[in-house]
Design an enzyme around this catalytic site. Structure first.
Site, PDB file in Angstrom:
ATOM      1  N   TYR A 233      -5.510  38.150 -38.367  1.00 17.17           N
ATOM      2  CA  TYR A 233      -5.360  39.156 -39.420  1.00 17.17           C
ATOM      3  C   TYR A 233      -6.697  39.549 -40.022  1.00 17.17           C
ATOM      4  CZ  TYR A 233      -0.288  39.336 -39.715  1.00 17.17           C
ATOM      5  OH  TYR A 233       1.030  39.571 -39.460  1.00 17.17           O
TER       6      TYR A 233
ATOM      7  N   GLU B 135       9.108  11.899 -25.867  1.00 14.97           N
ATOM      8  CA  GLU B 135       9.237  13.357 -25.925  1.00 14.97           C
ATOM      9  C   GLU B 135       9.995  13.799 -27.169  1.00 14.97           C
ATOM     10  OE1 GLU B 135      11.625  14.915 -22.678  1.00 14.97           O
ATOM     11  OE2 GLU B 135      11.827  16.885 -23.628  1.00 14.97           O
TER      12      GLU B 135
ATOM     13  N   ASP C  73      13.084  13.083 -20.956  1.00 16.52           N
ATOM     14  CA  ASP C  73      14.322  13.291 -20.213  1.00 16.52           C
ATOM     15  C   ASP C  73      14.008  13.378 -18.722  1.00 16.52           C
ATOM     16  OD1 ASP C  73      15.863  13.420 -22.490  1.00 16.52           O
ATOM     17  OD2 ASP C  73      15.789  15.608 -22.642  1.00 16.52           O
TER      18      ASP C  73
END
Lengths: 381, 381
Positions: B108, B209, B261
């Site tokens: 910005y 995780e 996983d």
């Protein structure tokens, strides 16, 4: 102010004995029904929108008085009845063995296939539940039936909130000084009710939507210079961040200011901190902060703070649709100021981010915007 | 082991004077070119895939030797040249004024419209940059040109990692004992290099995780019972979580185990901790942990741990496609064991989550699975 009369800062989780007792009591009521030869049933408060009431005085969404009988011998309800008992048994087991499963753990642990012979003599099978929505729903049923939050039952979630400031917390026998976290912060745990807040020295709580802004304000030690507690829920806040903000307001009488982007998503985040979400209305009484004040950034700040044209983002159709939905929420509807602000957002079709203020210098947000808005009482409620 | 020779635990951020000096040096080289009448240019290491090299010995993705001259008077490069100088000036200003902008703040602050008259005498305008990808890209250019990480330059991001265990960190003059966080954890800050790690008493680092699993293991005090440092990056890890894991491996010689996983997404997360991501290869040297070990959960665990059929999730086409991509990554390709594992995943088309282990009891993960896998050296590398 509809505040709690308990002693400020003390842990408010029921003791582990009481949690277990309340869960067992629910199970025992079923056992007693069976023993006395009655068809077993559960009385569960209804969690539908129709039974969600806007309590104007307390400025809270609360659950209405409607309860539903969930009967084992009603073919339309027996599955849900069994799911509830299955989940109850899992939670009781976890509490007895001092385990801290996640909602996903509970889903898996309870998931199994039931084989049976149906009315035509055919072997068929059925899953206890097919997806986590089903197992989560019965956890919520157990919450409303026992009056316990799932956190009280030792159920964990991915807690993402961060907090820092002049306050001391006692947890697991340790005193944690949240003013001594260095460049880091204290990660808010799942069960905030278990915490003892032993000291708070601050004038207000500043909740920032965005994690990166939190990092920046923390690195500058904004909370030290401005005597505040700095919190972030990183976007849509989780239950424990909301519970922490609520406790600071309720027990320590601190004003709470919410800082988000100026768009319907940011306005909704404010609304969740303040009044709760419709889907979890039964938790609002413990999670919401009905006096939370919206500090900014607002659509009207575009003119007020002379935001350059090229910092302004065009609102999408979805943003506008969402804003129109917000205008139907009772807590927005009751506020003239908010209706104007949402109307302005819809008319201009423009949004800005907190970072757009950096156009006036990196320190504008912390040295001018936040202190000025608070000093001049320019928040929106 | 290609480890750093610096003193373990000491802050490794260059001092703020040195950071400023290196940034100003880059600017000065341009100034000198202009002063001596030469067409100004920047020499920037090329960050394309073609210039990304798999360093087999160090097990790291690194940037190749190719650099590109970015010339002001080349019409195809002048915009990027100007963007780089603009960003450099913003960062120098922030360092001089002790500001800690986020990457979004920098976007910005630098965003503005340039009006000029073109070769046909027509008034036209151009944005300094249109979206954050452009401003981020020049931040990366400045990183590779100066050898500084953006964190060294005081640039903040939404840091989401959490850590807990027997270790002490010194930050902003405060000693922080990460074994005294109660049910909470220490939120890892943006700039990990600024931290002094004064004490680590642990046998290994366990990186999980999932945030909810971290909460559970922390609530059970797994790290205390198992003498480890417990870390989560909450899914795809951010730079500061990776940097923290790397420092614990590099400076304290701790083995690092990754728990995700069993699916291509989880395997990729392991890969990011271990070898870095292709798009940020220039950072791997400082962010990756090339000896990280994959603990599980793996596709072969489905048989090994007798995961019930109804806990198994069908892999999507996208999962399979991703797994095939992983098989082309050099660090997977060089591992016979990983190629078998990925092949098995593709053949079975099945995935499981860490929580599927809860079918063997809530404590199976912490009491059996993790300790057994480590004791029996059943990790995958």
């Amino acid at each position: 102010m509809p505040k709690n009369t308990q002693q400020a800062g003390k842990p408010i989780s029921p003791s582990s004995e009481e949690v277990l007792a309340r869960l067992e009591q629910l199970a025992k009521s079923i056992y007693d029904q069976i023993q006395s030869g009655k068809p077993p049933y559960l009385d569960i408060p209804v969690r539908t929108l129709a039974n969600t009431i806007w309590d104007k005085k307390r400025k809270l969404l609360v659950l209405g008085p409607k309860t539903a009988k969930r009967e084992f011998f009603d073919i339309g309800e027996s599955k849900r009845f069994m799911q509830t008992i299955l989940m109850l048994s899992l939670i009781v087991r976890a509490r007895r063995e001092n385990d801290y499963p996640t909602i996903r753990d509970l889903y898996y642990t309870g998931k199994h296939t039931i084989y049976y012979v149906n009315e035509y003599g055919k072997k068929v099978s059925e899953e206890t539940w097919d997806d986590q929505r089903e197992s989560n729903a019965v956890i919520q049923d157990i919450e409303v039936a026992t009056g316990l939050l799932r956190e009280h039952m030792g159920i964990m979630h991915d807690a993402k909130g961060r907090i820092v400031g002049n306050m001391i917390i006692r947890s697991k026998g340790t005193e944690i000084d949240l003013s001594r976290m260095g460049s880091g912060a204290w990660g808010i745990p799942s069960n905030v009710d278990q915490l003892e807040i032993t000291k708070v020295e601050a004038d207000y709580v500043l909740v920032v939507e965005k994690g990166a802004i939190f990092e920046r304000l923390n690195e500058e030690e904004f909370w030290k210079k401005n005597k505040c507690i700095l919190v972030t829920g990183k976007g849509q806040p989780d239950r424990s961040t909301r519970r922490m903000v609520r406790r600071l307001w309720e027990e320590f009488d601190l004003p709470v200011y919410i800082l988000t982007d100026a768009d319907s998503y940011g306005y909704y985040i404010y609304s969740v901190y303040r009044s709760g979400s419709i889907s979890l209305s039964y938790e609002s009484e413990r999670l919401a902060t009905p006096e939370a004040r919206f500090l900014g950034v607002s659509t009207s700040d575009i003119e007020r703070y002379k935001i350059p044209k090229n910092y302004i983002i065009k609102a999408t159709e979805r943003d506008i649709k969402r804003a129109k939905e917000l205008m139907n929420y009772p807590w927005f509807k009751e506020s003239k100021r908010w209706m104007e602000e949402l109307q302005l957002f819809i008319e201009r079709g423009e949004k800005i981010e907190i970072e757009a203020l950096s156009g006036h210098g990196f320190k504008f947000l912390s040295n001018v915007y936040i202190p000025e808005k608070i000093a001049n009482k320019e928040w929106i409620i």
